[in-house]
Design a protein around this motif. Structure first.
Motif, short mmCIF file in Angstrom:
data_model
loop_
_atom_site.label_atom_id
_atom_site.label_comp_id
_atom_site.label_asym_id
_atom_site.label_seq_id
_atom_site.Cartn_x
_atom_site.Cartn_y
_atom_site.Cartn_z
N GLY A 71 3.23 8.62 -0.14
CA GLY A 71 2.78 9.96 0.22
C GLY A 71 1.86 10.58 -0.82
O GLY A 71 1.47 11.75 -0.69
N ASN A 72 1.53 9.82 -1.84
CA ASN A 72 0.60 10.24 -2.89
C ASN A 72 0.11 8.97 -3.57
O ASN A 72 0.59 7.87 -3.27
CB ASN A 72 1.26 11.20 -3.89
CG ASN A 72 2.64 10.72 -4.32
OD1 ASN A 72 2.82 9.57 -4.69
ND2 ASN A 72 3.61 11.62 -4.26
N ALA A 73 -0.85 9.10 -4.48
CA ALA A 73 -1.45 7.89 -5.03
C ALA A 73 -1.87 8.06 -6.48
O ALA A 73 -2.31 9.13 -6.90
CB ALA A 73 -2.67 7.48 -4.20
N ALA A 74 -1.74 6.96 -7.21
CA ALA A 74 -2.30 6.83 -8.55
C ALA A 74 -2.97 5.46 -8.61
O ALA A 74 -2.35 4.45 -8.28
CB ALA A 74 -1.22 6.95 -9.62
N ALA A 75 -4.23 5.43 -9.01
CA ALA A 75 -4.96 4.18 -9.11
C ALA A 75 -5.61 4.08 -10.47
O ALA A 75 -6.05 5.09 -11.04
CB ALA A 75 -6.02 4.08 -8.01
N ALA A 106 -4.30 2.94 2.91
CA ALA A 106 -4.11 1.52 3.19
C ALA A 106 -5.33 0.68 2.81
O ALA A 106 -5.21 -0.35 2.15
CB ALA A 106 -3.75 1.31 4.66
N ALA A 107 -6.51 1.14 3.22
CA ALA A 107 -7.73 0.37 2.92
C ALA A 107 -8.11 0.45 1.45
O ALA A 107 -8.51 -0.54 0.83
CB ALA A 107 -8.89 0.86 3.79
N ASP A 121 5.44 7.82 -8.11
CA ASP A 121 6.75 7.32 -8.55
C ASP A 121 6.67 5.89 -9.08
O ASP A 121 7.69 5.32 -9.49
CB ASP A 121 7.76 7.40 -7.41
CG ASP A 121 7.35 6.57 -6.18
OD1 ASP A 121 6.27 5.93 -6.22
OD2 ASP A 121 8.09 6.58 -5.18
N GLY A 122 5.48 5.31 -9.07
CA GLY A 122 5.30 3.95 -9.58
C GLY A 122 5.51 2.86 -8.56
O GLY A 122 5.33 1.68 -8.88
N GLU A 134 -4.07 11.45 -6.49
CA GLU A 134 -3.97 12.57 -5.55
C GLU A 134 -2.50 12.83 -5.26
O GLU A 134 -1.71 11.90 -5.10
CB GLU A 134 -4.73 12.26 -4.27
CG GLU A 134 -6.24 12.27 -4.42
CD GLU A 134 -6.94 12.04 -3.10
OE1 GLU A 134 -7.25 13.04 -2.42
OE2 GLU A 134 -7.18 10.87 -2.77
N PRO A 135 -2.13 14.13 -5.13
CA PRO A 135 -0.71 14.47 -5.01
C PRO A 135 -0.14 14.38 -3.60
O PRO A 135 1.08 14.33 -3.44
CB PRO A 135 -0.66 15.92 -5.50
CG PRO A 135 -2.00 16.47 -5.14
CD PRO A 135 -2.97 15.32 -5.30
N GLU A 136 -1.00 14.36 -2.57
CA GLU A 136 -0.48 14.35 -1.20
C GLU A 136 -1.46 13.61 -0.29
O GLU A 136 -2.60 14.04 -0.13
CB GLU A 136 -0.25 15.76 -0.69
CG GLU A 136 0.45 15.82 0.66
CD GLU A 136 0.79 17.24 1.08
OE1 GLU A 136 1.36 17.39 2.17
OE2 GLU A 136 0.47 18.19 0.35
N LEU A 137 -1.01 12.51 0.31
CA LEU A 137 -1.85 11.68 1.16
C LEU A 137 -1.03 11.07 2.28
O LEU A 137 0.19 10.99 2.19
CB LEU A 137 -2.50 10.54 0.35
CG LEU A 137 -3.54 10.92 -0.72
CD1 LEU A 137 -3.84 9.72 -1.59
CD2 LEU A 137 -4.80 11.44 -0.06
#
Length: 266
Positions: free
Chosen positions: A245-249, A220-221, A237-238, A211-214
């Motif tokens: 402020g964004n996420a990759a999983a 956190a959870a 950004d790794g 997601e690009p903005e979080l």
């Protein structure tokens, strides 16, 4: 090594209380919904659930700080509870059952606060996921009735299932072309959104999501559940953890390729 079992038990008790509050108002015809300054909705159930969790934490952990989406930060110290009372409020107010209460305990350490306990409770789906640092990730009805989570072993993007929330944020950040290239390269794509794709990465039914903005309370959870299930959770950004402020999983095997696609600029 710290033992977080008591904190995890407390997080489950908090989630139980929040579930009762949120389910009581889910699909209520007289549900009150307001618009926040950032133009996102907030319902009376969001506020009631966070107020309930805060009051129980103030009694059970009076020395710990609390950060919540609706009422901000309260207290200081090396331990901080992070709360999203309803992740997926837009679904909640429309009667879509894909929403959850997110509860995490973070502790100060190298690189800032890091999650050490996380509970994701989705009562309308009848699902709950949780994790504690160095103790694994689980799903089930309770601590004593649980199945251990493990990410998938998929190692090629062409075999991967990719979950995402929407297209608009990627376009606003100039990442849409890379995002679309990723969707074309994957075996399967689905727009689940919110907490759910991260939980599916943790249980191995989805291989990558982003997601690009979080905000921190969105991540956190979910971050500790993914990592304790053997996966990777970073910013675009790794940077490991929920602070970008964004996420990759991902399941770990595909993480570098995931970031490569999403950081393409044309």
């Amino acid at each position: 090594m710290p033992d977080y079992l008591d904190d995890l038990r407390l997080a489950h008790v908090l989630a139980d209380a929040a579930d009762r509050t949120t389910m009581d108002r889910f699909k209520a015809l007289d549900l009150k919904v307001e618009t926040k300054p950032d133009m996102t909705p907030v319902s009376e159930a969001d506020k009631a659930a966070e107020e309930l969790i805060r009051s129980q934490l103030q009694r059970a952990r009076p020395r710990d700080a609390i950060l919540g989406e609706e009422y901000g930060i309260e207290g200081t110290g090396p331990r901080r509870w992070v709360i999203d009372p309803i992740d997926g409020t837009k679904n909640y107010v429309r009667g879509v059952p894909v929403w959850a209460t997110l509860i995490s305990l973070m502790e100060a350490g190298e690189g800032g606060y890091q999650p050490v306990v996380g509970v994701v409770s989705a009562p309308a789906l009848g699902r709950r996921w949780w994790a504690a640092k160095d103790s694994g990730a689980y799903t089930g009805r309770s601590l004593t009735s649980a199945t251990k989570l493990q990410v998938s072993n998929v190692s090629r993007v062409s075999d991967a299932s990719f979950a995402y929330s929407s297209l608009s944020g990627w376009e606003e950040q100039g990442r849409l072309d890379g995002f679309l290239d990723l969707t074309r390269a994957c075996w399967r794509t689905r727009g689940y959104g919110d907490f759910w794709p991260y939980m599916m990465v943790a249980e191995g039914s989805v291989d990558i999501c982003a997601e690009p903005e979080l905000s921190l309370w969105d991540m956190a959870a979910t971050a500790i559940v993914v990592t304790e299930a053997g996966g990777s959770f970073t910013g675009l950004d790794g940077t490991p953890g929920p602070h970008s402020g964004n996420a990759a999983a991902s399941n770990g095997h595909l993480h570098d390729e995931l970031l490569g696609y999403l950081n393409q600029r044309y």
